[in-house]
Motif scaffolding. Structure first.
Motif, short mmCIF file in Angstrom:
data_model
loop_
_atom_site.label_atom_id
_atom_site.label_comp_id
_atom_site.label_asym_id
_atom_site.label_seq_id
_atom_site.Cartn_x
_atom_site.Cartn_y
_atom_site.Cartn_z
N ALA A 101 24.62 -0.77 17.77
CA ALA A 101 24.44 -0.36 16.52
C ALA A 101 23.43 -1.30 15.68
CB ALA A 101 25.75 -0.43 16.03
N VAL A 102 22.59 -0.81 15.11
CA VAL A 102 21.26 -1.92 14.41
C VAL A 102 21.18 -1.28 13.06
CG1 VAL A 102 19.59 -1.94 14.28
CG2 VAL A 102 20.11 -2.07 16.10
N GLY A 103 20.72 -2.32 11.67
CA GLY A 103 21.00 -2.05 10.79
C GLY A 103 19.99 -2.49 10.27
N LEU B 107 28.41 0.58 11.17
CA LEU B 107 28.68 -0.13 9.84
C LEU B 107 27.63 -1.20 8.83
CD1 LEU B 107 32.72 -1.11 10.43
CD2 LEU B 107 32.41 0.87 9.45
N LEU B 108 27.84 -0.63 7.76
CA LEU B 108 26.47 -1.69 7.50
C LEU B 108 27.17 -3.21 7.01
CD1 LEU B 108 24.83 0.82 4.73
CD2 LEU B 108 24.24 -0.56 6.59
N ARG B 109 27.46 -3.53 7.99
CA ARG B 109 27.87 -5.14 7.69
C ARG B 109 27.72 -5.79 9.47
NH1 ARG B 109 34.16 -3.40 7.85
NH2 ARG B 109 34.40 -2.13 5.56
N PRO B 110 27.39 -7.01 9.33
CA PRO B 110 25.99 -7.11 10.18
C PRO B 110 27.50 -8.08 11.33
CG PRO B 110 25.63 -8.74 8.72
CD PRO B 110 26.50 -7.89 7.90
N ALA B 111 26.83 -8.21 12.90
CA ALA B 111 27.55 -8.63 13.69
C ALA B 111 27.18 -9.70 14.57
CB ALA B 111 27.37 -7.77 14.50
N PHE B 112 26.84 -9.73 15.11
CA PHE B 112 26.81 -11.47 16.13
C PHE B 112 25.01 -11.43 15.77
CE2 PHE B 112 24.34 -9.98 19.20
CZ PHE B 112 24.89 -8.65 19.95
N VAL C 181 24.42 -4.34 14.02
CA VAL C 181 25.92 -4.35 13.04
C VAL C 181 26.79 -3.65 13.86
CG1 VAL C 181 24.23 -3.83 10.90
CG2 VAL C 181 24.27 -2.19 12.93
N GLN C 182 28.40 -3.85 12.57
CA GLN C 182 29.50 -3.80 13.96
C GLN C 182 29.54 -2.16 13.85
OE1 GLN C 182 32.71 -4.83 10.97
NE2 GLN C 182 31.08 -6.87 10.56
N ARG C 183 30.35 -1.69 14.77
CA ARG C 183 30.38 -0.37 15.34
C ARG C 183 31.66 -0.10 15.52
NH1 ARG C 183 28.63 -0.39 21.50
NH2 ARG C 183 29.65 1.94 21.41
N THR C 184 32.10 0.80 15.07
CA THR C 184 33.55 1.87 15.05
C THR C 184 33.57 2.01 15.99
OG1 THR C 184 32.93 3.80 14.46
CG2 THR C 184 33.08 2.49 12.41
N PRO C 185 35.52 2.15 16.07
CA PRO C 185 35.85 2.83 17.25
C PRO C 185 35.81 3.98 17.78
CG PRO C 185 37.98 1.56 16.19
CD PRO C 185 36.26 1.65 15.75
N GLN C 186 35.06 5.15 16.77
CA GLN C 186 34.42 6.32 17.13
C GLN C 186 32.99 5.69 17.28
OE1 GLN C 186 35.88 5.21 13.82
NE2 GLN C 186 38.34 5.94 15.37
N ASP C 187 32.32 4.52 18.16
CA ASP C 187 30.75 5.00 18.01
C ASP C 187 30.13 5.05 17.10
OD1 ASP C 187 28.60 5.68 20.73
OD2 ASP C 187 29.93 3.76 19.69
N THR C 188 31.03 4.57 15.29
CA THR C 188 29.61 5.23 14.15
C THR C 188 28.76 3.56 14.07
OG1 THR C 188 31.62 5.21 12.72
CG2 THR C 188 30.49 7.03 13.39
#
Length: 124
Positions: free
Chosen positions: A31-33, A106-111, A97-104
């Motif tokens: 996921a990208v934000g 989130l507006l939160r940075p991941a790695f 960005v982070q992704r949910t188990p439902q594959d949506t």
């Protein structure tokens, strides 16, 4: 380490449009934000898109004016910005960005880390 490169910023008058691009070997697994930071303000999430591009999310401040989409074959995520306002002036960044188990998304940075960003200035 996955590196994303932003481009497409510039100077535009209020009411105008710009299209930003985020390029990187992100494939369809991430996921990208898009985020932005104005001088003296905290960085805020603007828009994100799920790994396959099926779902998106926007901050209230840009909903209805900005559109995010991705071209998986080109490893590119775009942010179309219409009806720009002076308060949209900021440096814009893209991140995994982070992704949910439902594959949506989130507006939160991941790695990863912040890149150099691209400056958007809305002024007459």
């Amino acid at each position: 380490q996955l590196q994303l490169v932003e481009s497409g910023g510039g100077l535009v008058q209020p009411g105008g449009s710009l299209r930003l691009s985020c390029v990187g070997r992100m494939s369809s697994g991430y996921a990208v934000g898009w985020f932005r930071q104005a001088p003296g303000k905290e960085r805020e999430g603007v828009a994100c898109i799920s790994p396959a591009g099926g779902t998106t999310d926007y901050s209230d401040s840009v909903k209805g004016r900005f559109t995010i989409w991705r071209d998986i074959a080109k490893d590119t995520v775009y942010l179309q910005m219409d009806s720009l306002k002076p308060e949209d002036t900021a440096k814009y960044y893209c991140r995994i960005v982070q992704r949910t188990p439902q594959d949506t998304c989130l507006l939160r940075p991941a790695f990863g880390s912040w890149g150099q960003g691209t400056q958007v200035t809305v002024s007459s």
